[in-house]
Motif scaffolding. Structure first.
Motif, PDB file in Angstrom:
ATOM      1  N   PHE A  62     -22.795 -15.095 -61.006  1.00  0.00           N
ATOM      2  CA  PHE A  62     -22.086 -15.590 -59.829  1.00  0.00           C
ATOM      3  C   PHE A  62     -20.590 -15.396 -59.989  1.00  0.00           C
ATOM      4  CE2 PHE A  62     -25.645 -18.779 -60.360  1.00  0.00           C
ATOM      5  CZ  PHE A  62     -26.514 -18.061 -59.567  1.00  0.00           C
ATOM      6  N   PHE A  63     -20.110 -15.685 -61.192  1.00  0.00           N
ATOM      7  CA  PHE A  63     -18.675 -15.602 -61.441  1.00  0.00           C
ATOM      8  C   PHE A  63     -18.201 -14.153 -61.351  1.00  0.00           C
ATOM      9  CE2 PHE A  63     -14.862 -15.848 -64.149  1.00  0.00           C
ATOM     10  CZ  PHE A  63     -14.219 -16.869 -63.502  1.00  0.00           C
ATOM     11  N   GLY A  64     -18.969 -13.236 -61.948  1.00  0.00           N
ATOM     12  CA  GLY A  64     -18.614 -11.822 -61.876  1.00  0.00           C
ATOM     13  C   GLY A  64     -18.602 -11.324 -60.443  1.00  0.00           C
ATOM     14  N   ASN A  65     -19.613 -11.724 -59.678  1.00  0.00           N
ATOM     15  CA  ASN A  65     -19.679 -11.298 -58.289  1.00  0.00           C
ATOM     16  C   ASN A  65     -18.573 -11.914 -57.455  1.00  0.00           C
ATOM     17  OD1 ASN A  65     -22.153  -9.586 -57.497  1.00  0.00           O
ATOM     18  ND2 ASN A  65     -22.888 -10.986 -59.060  1.00  0.00           N
ATOM     19  N   PHE A  66     -18.187 -13.137 -57.818  1.00  0.00           N
ATOM     20  CA  PHE A  66     -17.091 -13.790 -57.093  1.00  0.00           C
ATOM     21  C   PHE A  66     -15.812 -12.973 -57.222  1.00  0.00           C
ATOM     22  CE2 PHE A  66     -13.320 -16.326 -58.265  1.00  0.00           C
ATOM     23  CZ  PHE A  66     -12.896 -16.636 -56.983  1.00  0.00           C
ATOM     24  N   ILE A  67     -15.520 -12.496 -58.437  1.00  0.00           N
ATOM     25  CA  ILE A  67     -14.305 -11.698 -58.644  1.00  0.00           C
ATOM     26  C   ILE A  67     -14.373 -10.444 -57.767  1.00  0.00           C
ATOM     27  CG2 ILE A  67     -12.896 -10.491 -60.343  1.00  0.00           C
ATOM     28  CD1 ILE A  67     -14.159 -12.312 -62.451  1.00  0.00           C
ATOM     29  N   PHE A  68     -15.568  -9.863 -57.695  1.00  0.00           N
ATOM     30  CA  PHE A  68     -15.711  -8.651 -56.893  1.00  0.00           C
ATOM     31  C   PHE A  68     -15.479  -8.930 -55.408  1.00  0.00           C
ATOM     32  CE2 PHE A  68     -18.272  -5.627 -54.473  1.00  0.00           C
ATOM     33  CZ  PHE A  68     -17.656  -4.465 -54.867  1.00  0.00           C
ATOM     34  N   THR A  69     -16.011 -10.050 -54.916  1.00  0.00           N
ATOM     35  CA  THR A  69     -15.801 -10.350 -53.490  1.00  0.00           C
ATOM     36  C   THR A  69     -14.317 -10.551 -53.199  1.00  0.00           C
ATOM     37  OG1 THR A  69     -16.160 -12.696 -53.884  1.00  0.00           O
ATOM     38  CG2 THR A  69     -18.044 -11.436 -53.133  1.00  0.00           C
ATOM     39  N   ALA A  70     -13.586 -11.122 -54.178  1.00  0.00           N
ATOM     40  CA  ALA A  70     -12.140 -11.276 -53.992  1.00  0.00           C
ATOM     41  C   ALA A  70     -11.491  -9.899 -53.875  1.00  0.00           C
ATOM     42  CB  ALA A  70     -11.540 -12.067 -55.145  1.00  0.00           C
ATOM     43  N   HIS A  71     -11.982  -8.934 -54.657  1.00  0.00           N
ATOM     44  CA  HIS A  71     -11.460  -7.561 -54.567  1.00  0.00           C
ATOM     45  C   HIS A  71     -11.574  -7.046 -53.141  1.00  0.00           C
ATOM     46  CE1 HIS A  71     -10.940  -7.355 -58.704  1.00  0.00           C
ATOM     47  NE2 HIS A  71     -11.845  -6.469 -59.077  1.00  0.00           N
ATOM     48  N   VAL A  72     -12.815  -7.078 -52.628  1.00  0.00           N
ATOM     49  CA  VAL A  72     -13.063  -6.462 -51.326  1.00  0.00           C
ATOM     50  C   VAL A  72     -12.304  -7.218 -50.234  1.00  0.00           C
ATOM     51  CG1 VAL A  72     -14.816  -5.799 -49.684  1.00  0.00           C
ATOM     52  CG2 VAL A  72     -15.286  -5.643 -52.105  1.00  0.00           C
ATOM     53  N   ALA A  73     -12.290  -8.558 -50.346  1.00  0.00           N
ATOM     54  CA  ALA A  73     -11.604  -9.355 -49.334  1.00  0.00           C
ATOM     55  C   ALA A  73     -10.125  -9.002 -49.291  1.00  0.00           C
ATOM     56  CB  ALA A  73     -11.788 -10.836 -49.629  1.00  0.00           C
ATOM     57  N   ALA A  74      -9.519  -8.873 -50.468  1.00  0.00           N
ATOM     58  CA  ALA A  74      -8.087  -8.579 -50.503  1.00  0.00           C
ATOM     59  C   ALA A  74      -7.821  -7.184 -49.970  1.00  0.00           C
ATOM     60  CB  ALA A  74      -7.572  -8.715 -51.917  1.00  0.00           C
ATOM     61  N   ALA A  75      -8.760  -6.263 -50.219  1.00  0.00           N
ATOM     62  CA  ALA A  75      -8.531  -4.874 -49.838  1.00  0.00           C
ATOM     63  C   ALA A  75      -8.553  -4.692 -48.331  1.00  0.00           C
ATOM     64  CB  ALA A  75      -9.587  -3.986 -50.481  1.00  0.00           C
ATOM     65  N   ALA A  76      -9.105  -5.676 -47.621  1.00  0.00           N
ATOM     66  CA  ALA A  76      -9.164  -5.534 -46.171  1.00  0.00           C
ATOM     67  C   ALA A  76      -7.771  -5.414 -45.567  1.00  0.00           C
ATOM     68  CB  ALA A  76      -9.898  -6.729 -45.573  1.00  0.00           C
ATOM     69  N   ILE A  77      -6.756  -5.897 -46.290  1.00  0.00           N
ATOM     70  CA  ILE A  77      -5.389  -5.757 -45.768  1.00  0.00           C
ATOM     71  C   ILE A  77      -4.998  -4.290 -45.654  1.00  0.00           C
ATOM     72  CG2 ILE A  77      -4.537  -7.964 -46.590  1.00  0.00           C
ATOM     73  CD1 ILE A  77      -3.042  -6.030 -48.719  1.00  0.00           C
ATOM     74  N   LEU A  78      -5.687  -3.434 -46.400  1.00  0.00           N
ATOM     75  CA  LEU A  78      -5.346  -2.019 -46.357  1.00  0.00           C
ATOM     76  C   LEU A  78      -5.719  -1.405 -45.016  1.00  0.00           C
ATOM     77  CD1 LEU A  78      -6.399  -1.096 -49.970  1.00  0.00           C
ATOM     78  CD2 LEU A  78      -4.093  -1.192 -49.070  1.00  0.00           C
ATOM     79  N   ILE A 193      -4.647 -13.634 -53.436  1.00  0.00           N
ATOM     80  CA  ILE A 193      -5.950 -14.180 -53.856  1.00  0.00           C
ATOM     81  C   ILE A 193      -6.394 -13.460 -55.125  1.00  0.00           C
ATOM     82  CG2 ILE A 193      -6.619 -14.753 -51.496  1.00  0.00           C
ATOM     83  CD1 ILE A 193      -8.699 -12.576 -51.612  1.00  0.00           C
ATOM     84  N   HIS A 194      -5.965 -12.249 -55.272  1.00  0.00           N
ATOM     85  CA  HIS A 194      -6.258 -11.457 -56.429  1.00  0.00           C
ATOM     86  C   HIS A 194      -5.569 -11.843 -57.651  1.00  0.00           C
ATOM     87  CE1 HIS A 194      -8.310  -8.336 -55.212  1.00  0.00           C
ATOM     88  NE2 HIS A 194      -8.308  -8.076 -56.432  1.00  0.00           N
ATOM     89  N   ILE A 195      -4.206 -12.035 -57.436  1.00  0.00           N
ATOM     90  CA  ILE A 195      -3.365 -12.363 -58.581  1.00  0.00           C
ATOM     91  C   ILE A 195      -3.813 -13.722 -59.131  1.00  0.00           C
ATOM     92  CG2 ILE A 195      -0.972 -12.847 -59.202  1.00  0.00           C
ATOM     93  CD1 ILE A 195      -0.260 -10.710 -56.987  1.00  0.00           C
ATOM     94  N   CYS A 196      -4.105 -14.646 -58.218  1.00  0.00           N
ATOM     95  CA  CYS A 196      -4.544 -15.970 -58.682  1.00  0.00           C
ATOM     96  C   CYS A 196      -5.876 -15.876 -59.421  1.00  0.00           C
ATOM     97  CB  CYS A 196      -4.663 -16.941 -57.518  1.00  0.00           C
ATOM     98  SG  CYS A 196      -3.073 -17.599 -57.057  1.00  0.00           S
ATOM     99  N   THR A 197      -6.811 -15.072 -58.877  1.00  0.00           N
ATOM    100  CA  THR A 197      -8.098 -14.927 -59.561  1.00  0.00           C
ATOM    101  C   THR A 197      -7.894 -14.308 -60.942  1.00  0.00           C
ATOM    102  OG1 THR A 197      -9.112 -14.624 -57.414  1.00  0.00           O
ATOM    103  CG2 THR A 197     -10.440 -14.052 -59.305  1.00  0.00           C
ATOM    104  N   ALA A 198      -6.988 -13.327 -61.036  1.00  0.00           N
ATOM    105  CA  ALA A 198      -6.713 -12.716 -62.342  1.00  0.00           C
ATOM    106  C   ALA A 198      -6.131 -13.746 -63.296  1.00  0.00           C
ATOM    107  CB  ALA A 198      -5.759 -11.543 -62.183  1.00  0.00           C
ATOM    108  N   ALA A 225      -9.819   0.398 -54.562  1.00  0.00           N
ATOM    109  CA  ALA A 225     -10.904   1.382 -54.600  1.00  0.00           C
ATOM    110  C   ALA A 225     -12.162   0.851 -53.932  1.00  0.00           C
ATOM    111  CB  ALA A 225     -11.198   1.767 -56.044  1.00  0.00           C
ATOM    112  N   SER A 226     -12.540  -0.406 -54.232  1.00  0.00           N
ATOM    113  CA  SER A 226     -13.829  -0.902 -53.730  1.00  0.00           C
ATOM    114  C   SER A 226     -13.761  -1.269 -52.254  1.00  0.00           C
ATOM    115  CB  SER A 226     -14.271  -2.105 -54.555  1.00  0.00           C
ATOM    116  OG  SER A 226     -13.288  -3.109 -54.520  1.00  0.00           O
ATOM    117  N   GLY A 227     -12.648  -1.877 -51.832  1.00  0.00           N
ATOM    118  CA  GLY A 227     -12.529  -2.291 -50.433  1.00  0.00           C
ATOM    119  C   GLY A 227     -12.623  -1.120 -49.475  1.00  0.00           C
ATOM    120  N   PRO A 228     -11.715  -0.123 -49.590  1.00  0.00           N
ATOM    121  CA  PRO A 228     -11.783   1.033 -48.689  1.00  0.00           C
ATOM    122  C   PRO A 228     -13.111   1.783 -48.763  1.00  0.00           C
ATOM    123  CG  PRO A 228      -9.641   0.926 -49.697  1.00  0.00           C
ATOM    124  CD  PRO A 228     -10.464  -0.126 -50.353  1.00  0.00           C
TER     125      PRO A 228
END
Lengths: 411, 355
Positions: A62-78, A193-198, A225-228
């Motif tokens: 769950f924790f690993g997947n949570f980090i990934f969802t933060a990736h994609v969510a943040a990338a939506a700004i692109l 959201i990324h920087i905080c998760t990191a 990479a993952s978001g786009p």
């Protein structure tokens, strides 16, 4: 009030309409939600003992997947930023889809965190006022704040744009006054959201592999990479199946972002591995473990080399114009590989191996349980079903298929 | 094989020596503050379901430290009623306050420790840990080979490159150079040696690790809800009812001292210790963190921790760090003392020494 009600009704009824393939996709997701309801119930009543986590590796899938969802969510700004910062006409229209992705993935991430919690019933202890948030010390408090604000900003943005377009009052003048600042704030908030998760990870001095200054940069690059990749897949599907026009220029921009991001990921990895391996001190212990195994424990080794290999291959592939322009075959393939590689990187490279050696010198392998696996699929299915329905409805409004009609005629 | 399992029976008299010493240091004041409100088994059996009542009331219970005295008393009564009904024993939950002018410190002689793990089991019995599924033990004994772990006589002076035009002073590429990763004092440690193994093995030394009660605890910093905090006696405790089970503290702890109740704890009623403290050994629930508290239920009464009393070789010393006459301070003044993982800058109040 009547307008809002009919907005919700029309939006919903358009979202569930579709061809047999669309229906099949929804049913496919529904299957995992049904199975997942049972496994989620089991976990909530019997506790985390049903998942593979131990005192040696306390963070689960769950924790690993949570980090990934933060990736994609943040990338939506692109998707949002080029339209608003560089005034690109071709993509400004589509900004709302980027915000929908952000909203759905933040919500999915929060669901993953609910599964991660030992006492989800006590989460109110984190609320200011009635609870006792450990501010400003705990990084998890910051992360909770930024995630929830990001969720709210995007929810506000999405509902405002869609509703105004639905009733035909989308006025760019009125937009400029308060809405544009909200969008700008959401764009700035994405990286946050990324920087905080990191920092939630890198603030733990004892986790040698995480206590590195490049972690936020690596996260941002992986988001890029993952978001786009998801955005391209989604845009290609929308373009093929609906009347919404999406120019090649938009897809090309996203492909360029993926290429640059993969390059930066490689640089970050190289910097990290060089620094660790040149002197090969205790800080390299976890890295050595994931690269070569330890005394016969080598479960992570194929995942490590597989992920690194696919990132390098995708980088090379996306540099080739022929592949980049192959919208029907090769580009989607590369996008799927990038998306999956970064999804797999989270638990198998970043999270699990970092716990070996433990403070007592133990080397451990993580074995997820079936219940854990189905709970992960459950959460993803909820995320994707929300994403599908939201995007479907939004496309209906953007193309003008779903519009507000004065109810006078029928009543 | 001349070694035999060292069999030493612990008589209560043996312990009195160290206890008297300790009492001298901290004063008996703590004993008087013990709150004991006995609830009879029969009385609680009358109420329909103390477990359900307590669960509902606990849903909105606040942080214990911030509760009013009245609410604290209510919460304690609730717990006593529940435990008494559940375990069929007259259970007391104390909320004895911390002692005045005391900072607890612990010293452990690694040259004396024989690795018998009696401290581990005494701790489990005293502190009501889950016995099975999950197995929870607050003390972990590391068995570490004597000598330098990265030294190997076979590999010594091996793996240098062939002579070349520029001379023989190349960089070592094999031999001792790459096995194992250097720097980790725990690299070759084994914590899972068999229960019926003969101890001490003359090729090993033993290092028990439990919560180091840091002066600068990373776990307290990481907790998002302040459920874990450092009490005025310098002991890091947890309000189990306030813990949300996020495990950030476990992630932060460099000593692996924290244990999580992954499932519903299994504590057989006949083995349950009915004399408990709110922040100490009261039975825990599923999904919360727990850890060594230096036996807060004992030390606040002026008694020694259970692990110290169980140690058959007297390797463990406990006392008040603010008192220059205490055992621990005398050891700190006279012996070769070190703290575990000092590079983490956590300033433990648990000291290892060579006696």
């Amino acid at each position: 009030m009547g307008k809002i009600l009919s907005f919700a009704m029309d939006f919903g009824s358009h979202a569930i309409k579709g061809g047999p393939k669309y229906k099949a996709w929804l049913l496919f997701l529904l299957f995992f939600i049904l199975v997942g309801s049972y496994t989620a119930y089991r976990q909530l009543t019997e506790g985390l003992i049903l998942v593979g986590a131990t005192d040696q590796i306390p963070m689960e899938l769950f924790f690993g997947n949570f980090i990934f969802t933060a990736h994609v969510a943040a990338a939506a700004i692109l998707v949002v930023a080029p339209g608003y910062f560089y005034h690109r006409k071709d993509i400004k229209e589509l900004a709302v889809i980027g915000e929908i992705i952000a909203m759905c993935f933040v919500a999915t991430g929060i669901t993953f965190i609910l599964f991660h919690m030992g006492r989800p019933d006590k989460l109110w202890h984190m609320l200011p006022g009635i609870g006792l948030p450990n501010f400003p010390n705990s990084m998890l408090v910051y992360d909770t704040i930024v995630l929830n604000v990001y969720l709210f900003l995007n929810f506000a943005g999405v509902s405002y744009i869609l509703y105004k377009k639905y009733v035909g009052e989308f006025d760019t003048k009125a937009l400029a006054r308060w809405f544009t600042p909200v969008i700008y704030l959401a764009i700035v908030w994405g990286p946050l959201i990324h920087i905080c998760t990191a920092f939630v990870l890198s603030s733990n001095a004892r986790m040698g592999e995480w206590a590195t200054a490049v972690l936020p940069f690596g996260f941002l690059a992986m988001a890029g990479a993952s978001g786009p990749s998801l955005v391209i897949l989604l845009f290609l599907l929308i373009r093929k199946n609906t009347k919404l026009q999406i120019n090649d220029s938009v897809i090309d921009l996203m492909a360029t972002i993926i290429g640059w991001s993969l390059g930066i990921i490689m640089l970050v990895f190289a910097a990290e591995y060089f620094t660790a391996l040149y002197s090969n001190t205790e800080h390299a212990a976890s890295l050595n473990y994931s690269m070569f195994g330890h005394n016969g424990l080598n479960m992570y080794t194929p995942w490590f080399w597989g992920t690194v290999g696919s990132i390098v291959c995708c980088f090379v592939a996306i540099l080739i114009p022929k592949i980049r322009k192959s919208y029907d075959l090769w580009l989607p393939v590369v996008c799927v590989v990038v998306f999956l590689a970064i999804l797999v990187e989270k638990p198998m490279m970043l999270v699990f191996p970092a716990f070996s050696p433990s403070p007592h010198g133990e080397y451990t392998e993580y074995h997820p349980t079936l219940i854990e696996f189905f709970n992960v699929l459950f959460t993803w299915a909820i995320g994707f079903i929300t994403l599908t329905l939201m995007v479907k409805g939004a496309v209906g409004i953007l193309t003008g298929e779903v519009k507000y009609h004065k109810p006078a005629a029928s009543e | 094989m001349s070694e035999k399992i060292i069999e030493i029976h612990i008589e209560t008299d043996d312990v009195n020596e160290s206890r008297r010493d300790f009492l001298k240091n901290v004063g008996i004041a703590g004993a008087a503050t013990l709150v004991a409100s006995p609830v009879s088994v029969e009385a609680s059996a009358d109420s329909a379901n103390p477990d359900a009542e307590t669960t509902v009331a606990e849903l909105y219970q606040g942080h214990f430290v911030l509760m009013s005295d009245k609410d604290k008393k209510k919460a304690i009564e609730r717990l006593e009623k529940r435990y008494t009904a559940k375990y069929g024993k007259n259970t007391t939950v104390s909320d004895a306050p911390p002692l005045e002018g005391v900072l607890f410190g612990y010293a452990l002689d690694i040259s004396k420790c024989i690795g018998c793990r009696r401290c581990v089991h005494a701790c489990v019995q005293e502190n009501n840990q889950s016995r099975d599924n999950p197995v929870i033990q607050w003390i972990q004994v590391m068995k570490i080979p004597k000598g330098n772990f990265s030294f190997s006589a076979d590999k010594l002076n091996k793996g240098y490159p062939e002579s070349s035009k520029v001379g023989d002073y190349g960089i070592q590429v094999g031999g001792n150079a790459y096995t194992p990763v250097g720097g980790l004092s725990t690299e070759e440690a084994q914590s899972y040696y068999s229960q019926d193994e003969m101890v001490p093995d003359k090729n090993y030394f033993y290092v028990p690790v439990q919560c180091q009660q840091c002066e600068k605890p990373p776990c307290v910093k990481a907790c998002p809800v302040r459920a874990t905090f450092r009490d005025p006696n310098g002991v890091v405790v947890i309000d189990y009812n306030w813990c949300i089970g996020c495990r950030m503290c476990q992630l932060a702890c460099p000593y692996g001292a924290r244990r999580f109740n992954w499932g519903e704890p299994n504590l057989p009623p006949e083995e349950m210790n009915p004399k408990t403290h709110y922040f100490g050994n009261r039975p825990r629930m599923r999904g919360v963190m727990e850890k060594c508290t230096f036996c807060v239920q004992r030390t606040r009464e002026g008694r020694n921790p259970a692990c110290l009393e169980a140690c058959p070789v007297g390797a463990r010393k406990f006392g008040n760090l603010l008192d220059p006459e205490s055992d621990v301070r005398k050891i700190l003044a006279a012996k070769k003392v070190f703290r575990f993982k000092e590079e983490m800058s956590t300033y433990p109040k648990f000291f290892y020494y060579i006696g």
